[in-house]
Design a protein around this motif. Sequence first.
Motif, short mmCIF file in Angstrom:
data_model
loop_
_atom_site.label_atom_id
_atom_site.label_comp_id
_atom_site.label_asym_id
_atom_site.label_seq_id
_atom_site.Cartn_x
_atom_site.Cartn_y
_atom_site.Cartn_z
N UNK A 194 0.92 -1.15 0.07
CA UNK A 194 -0.06 -0.03 0.08
C UNK A 194 0.96 1.27 -0.12
N UNK A 195 1.87 1.30 0.81
CA UNK A 195 2.73 2.33 0.98
C UNK A 195 3.41 2.75 -0.48
N UNK A 196 3.90 1.46 -1.07
CA UNK A 196 4.47 1.73 -2.33
C UNK A 196 3.60 2.03 -3.61
N UNK A 228 1.25 7.15 -6.58
CA UNK A 228 -0.11 7.89 -6.96
C UNK A 228 -0.08 9.40 -6.51
N UNK A 229 0.74 9.54 -5.61
CA UNK A 229 0.98 11.02 -5.06
C UNK A 229 2.34 11.75 -5.49
N UNK A 230 2.28 12.93 -5.69
CA UNK A 230 3.51 13.68 -6.11
C UNK A 230 4.52 13.30 -5.06
N UNK A 231 5.75 12.86 -5.77
CA UNK A 231 7.16 12.46 -4.96
C UNK A 231 8.12 12.53 -5.72
N UNK A 232 9.34 12.77 -5.37
CA UNK A 232 10.66 12.85 -6.08
C UNK A 232 10.68 11.51 -6.61
#
Length: 122
Positions: free
Chosen positions: A82-84, A89-93
Amino acid sequence: MVWLWRVLAATCIGLGAVGIILPGLPTTPFLLVAAWAGARGWPALEARLLQHPHYGPLILDWRQRRAVPRRAKWAASALMLLSATMIWLLPAPHWLRIGLPLFLLGVAAWLWTRAEPSRKVD
């Protein structure tokens, strides 16, 4: 030095308590650290953790055989997946989108190589 062990144990107990309420924050690893720190500076707390009906057997299994129940392995694996997924799905580097899943995959591989308790644990 004893007070440092007690602060660590108390902090881990607090984080473990938050983990009971907050999904995604594991409780058992914090209690393992609390029992470990308690053994060094707060024997009464360690004894209380070892006598706990739910967490005591988990702590003893970890200490004696480095054993993790299959149910805990599945739960941890699902939360890591779920974390991965969320990191994608969210903005991340970009480095985090690649690095976190690889790290979690390594943690999952390590976790699944741990022994399982010989008795049934709820």
